[in-house]
Scaffold this motif. Structure first.
Motif, PDB file in Angstrom:
ATOM      1  N   ILE A  11       0.760  -0.510  -0.201  1.00 46.40           N
ATOM      2  CA  ILE A  11      -0.078  -0.040   0.165  1.00 46.40           C
ATOM      3  C   ILE A  11       1.387   1.231   0.434  1.00 46.40           C
ATOM      4  O   ILE A  11       0.386   2.067  -0.740  1.00 46.40           O
ATOM      5  N   VAL A  12       2.266   1.368   0.600  1.00 54.22           N
ATOM      6  CA  VAL A  12       2.818   2.518   1.308  1.00 54.22           C
ATOM      7  C   VAL A  12       3.618   2.528  -0.818  1.00 54.22           C
ATOM      8  O   VAL A  12       3.485   4.136  -0.598  1.00 54.22           O
ATOM      9  N   SER A  13       3.551   1.312  -0.946  1.00 52.46           N
ATOM     10  CA  SER A  13       4.501   1.744  -2.501  1.00 52.46           C
ATOM     11  C   SER A  13       3.642   1.725  -3.280  1.00 52.46           C
ATOM     12  O   SER A  13       4.242   2.759  -3.914  1.00 52.46           O
ATOM     13  N   MET A  14       2.342   1.772  -3.260  1.00 54.90           N
ATOM     14  CA  MET A  14       1.874   2.056  -4.315  1.00 54.90           C
ATOM     15  C   MET A  14       1.621   3.351  -3.878  1.00 54.90           C
ATOM     16  O   MET A  14       0.975   4.302  -5.474  1.00 54.90           O
ATOM     17  N   ALA A  15       1.010   4.550  -2.682  1.00 58.15           N
ATOM     18  CA  ALA A  15       0.997   5.553  -2.722  1.00 58.15           C
ATOM     19  C   ALA A  15       2.210   6.524  -2.874  1.00 58.15           C
ATOM     20  O   ALA A  15       2.545   7.545  -3.774  1.00 58.15           O
ATOM     21  N   ILE A  16       3.137   6.087  -3.200  1.00 64.20           N
ATOM     22  CA  ILE A  16       4.514   6.527  -3.117  1.00 64.20           C
ATOM     23  C   ILE A  16       4.584   6.410  -5.088  1.00 64.20           C
ATOM     24  O   ILE A  16       4.445   7.371  -5.495  1.00 64.20           O
ATOM     25  N   TRP A  17       4.102   5.993  -5.746  1.00 61.63           N
ATOM     26  CA  TRP A  17       4.746   5.730  -7.040  1.00 61.63           C
ATOM     27  C   TRP A  17       3.698   6.340  -7.668  1.00 61.63           C
ATOM     28  O   TRP A  17       3.864   7.370  -8.914  1.00 61.63           O
ATOM     29  N   VAL A  18       2.213   6.410  -7.340  1.00 64.27           N
ATOM     30  CA  VAL A  18       1.033   7.289  -7.888  1.00 64.27           C
ATOM     31  C   VAL A  18       1.707   9.329  -7.597  1.00 64.27           C
ATOM     32  O   VAL A  18       1.489  10.054  -8.073  1.00 64.27           O
ATOM     33  N   THR A  19       2.295   9.801  -6.262  1.00 65.94           N
ATOM     34  CA  THR A  19       2.658  10.308  -6.235  1.00 65.94           C
ATOM     35  C   THR A  19       4.365  10.993  -6.802  1.00 65.94           C
ATOM     36  O   THR A  19       4.413  12.065  -7.358  1.00 65.94           O
ATOM     37  N   VAL A  20       4.953   9.852  -7.527  1.00 63.47           N
ATOM     38  CA  VAL A  20       6.284   9.964  -8.432  1.00 63.47           C
ATOM     39  C   VAL A  20       5.018  10.112  -9.542  1.00 63.47           C
ATOM     40  O   VAL A  20       5.841  11.685 -10.201  1.00 63.47           O
ATOM     41  N   SER A  21       4.270   9.369 -10.341  1.00 57.05           N
ATOM     42  CA  SER A  21       3.844  10.194 -11.321  1.00 57.05           C
ATOM     43  C   SER A  21       3.105  10.840 -11.385  1.00 57.05           C
ATOM     44  O   SER A  21       2.811  12.416 -12.862  1.00 57.05           O
ATOM     45  N   ARG A  22       2.659  11.770 -10.154  1.00 59.07           N
ATOM     46  CA  ARG A  22       1.735  13.195 -10.092  1.00 59.07           C
ATOM     47  C   ARG A  22       3.055  14.182 -10.139  1.00 59.07           C
ATOM     48  O   ARG A  22       3.144  15.011 -10.866  1.00 59.07           O
ATOM     49  N   GLU A  23       4.200  14.008  -9.800  1.00 56.30           N
ATOM     50  CA  GLU A  23       5.141  15.160  -9.824  1.00 56.30           C
ATOM     51  C   GLU A  23       5.878  14.794 -10.895  1.00 56.30           C
ATOM     52  O   GLU A  23       5.923  15.516 -11.253  1.00 56.30           O
TER      53      GLU A  23
END
Length: 60
Positions: A11-23
């Motif tokens: 779950i944490v990893s998915m949140a990190i990658w979503v944030t990376v894609s938004r950035e």
């Protein structure tokens, strides 16, 4: 590792990658490069840990 810890890590990893894609979709001048590098490092490390854990759990 227990299944609960792996689930939380996923779950944490998915949140990190979503944030990376938004950035990453921001214009180049607006990207916070320190944030991007930190998130990419954390995302890569978490993905590596998840992958290694899943391969270790396979029984041949």
């Amino acid at each position: 590792m227990s299944k609960e810890v792996i689930f939380i890590l996923v779950i944490v990893s998915m949140a990190i990658w979503v944030t990376v894609s938004r950035e990453a979709v921001k214009p180049s001048k607006e990207i916070n490069w320190w944030k991007m590098i930190t998130l990419l490092s954390a995302g890569s490390l978490s993905t590596l840990v998840i992958t290694l854990t899943l391969f270790q759990s396979l029984s041949f």
